[in-house]
Write an enzyme that holds these catalytic residues in place. Sequence first.
Site, PDB file in Angstrom:
ATOM      1  N   ASP A  94     -83.340  45.653  52.493  1.00  0.00           N
ATOM      2  CA  ASP A  94     -82.039  45.713  51.826  1.00  0.00           C
ATOM      3  C   ASP A  94     -82.162  45.369  50.343  1.00  0.00           C
ATOM      4  OD1 ASP A  94     -79.400  46.393  52.054  1.00  0.00           O
ATOM      5  OD2 ASP A  94     -78.706  44.399  52.628  1.00  0.00           O
ATOM      6  N   ASP A 159     -74.915  45.739  58.068  1.00  0.00           N
ATOM      7  CA  ASP A 159     -74.691  44.328  57.739  1.00  0.00           C
ATOM      8  C   ASP A 159     -73.936  43.601  58.841  1.00  0.00           C
ATOM      9  OD1 ASP A 159     -75.907  44.787  55.287  1.00  0.00           O
ATOM     10  OD2 ASP A 159     -74.031  45.385  54.343  1.00  0.00           O
TER      11      ASP A 159
END
Length: 285
Positions: A94, A159
């Site tokens: 990420d 997420d």
Amino acid sequence: ILPRHISMGTYVLPKKVADCFGSDNRQVTVESVLGVSFAVFMVIAWFVFRHQDAWVWALQDILSISVTCAFLLNIRIPTLRLATYLLVSFFFYDIFMTFITPVFFGGKSVMMEVATAGRATQKAVELTCERTLSEKLPMLFLIPRFDYFGGFSMLGLGDVFLPGLFIVYCLRVDYLKMKIFQRENPDQTFNRSQFLLSHRYYIPVCIAYSMGFIAVLLANKYEITINGVQGQPALLYLVPFTLGTFHFLAYRNKDLATLWNISLASLDPEEFEEDTEEGDDHETV
């Protein structure tokens, strides 16, 4: 919602149609038909009205919540070792895809470009202005911003999926420990306070997850960024908060070595006996 004698009523459908409901014997229940019909209606409604920014965000969030629930119900993490490797890997992924890729792609963050793909564009052609409407994909949570600038804050499903998998693992650990305790102490009953105190991992990790999101919001507010990226890799905050909290608690409770090396199914095979009989209904990562 429906009375049980109605919802559990069955219909016999053609095999190809029954397969859509996951039925092996061509019989489907009323609640299955209603559930699938409602799901199809929601998808069609979102597709038709996806440009109605004033309210369609709520519909998109409902679809995202449904996908998230289906994912967390069917995928399980067997060991703490795998959970740690998985979350740490996506932690660095990420960060790289959000903050580092602008170095290689002319200042554009791959993660931000993917998240905002299909956004509205306009360009001048001779004496006219050509504008394309923004397109949307149901792969994000949209939270409206009620400020001067308006628009939406975005949260990727990943997420929620990845920390969610770990939070489900935490809950399974707590339930396993409660089951073992009750087996060793059959006369002991749980009252409400004892039940809450028995969630040694789940509740603290949920609180840590919330604190991680607060950190994401503060980082956005104060524009803490790298390479000028307007956005945050949420896993940069969520992984340390959730994984760090669990590892600390497991070390303090002397569970770390056991959970790291042994799967929950091996610790208590009866816990997942039903899943085995059903033939791997729940997949493991």
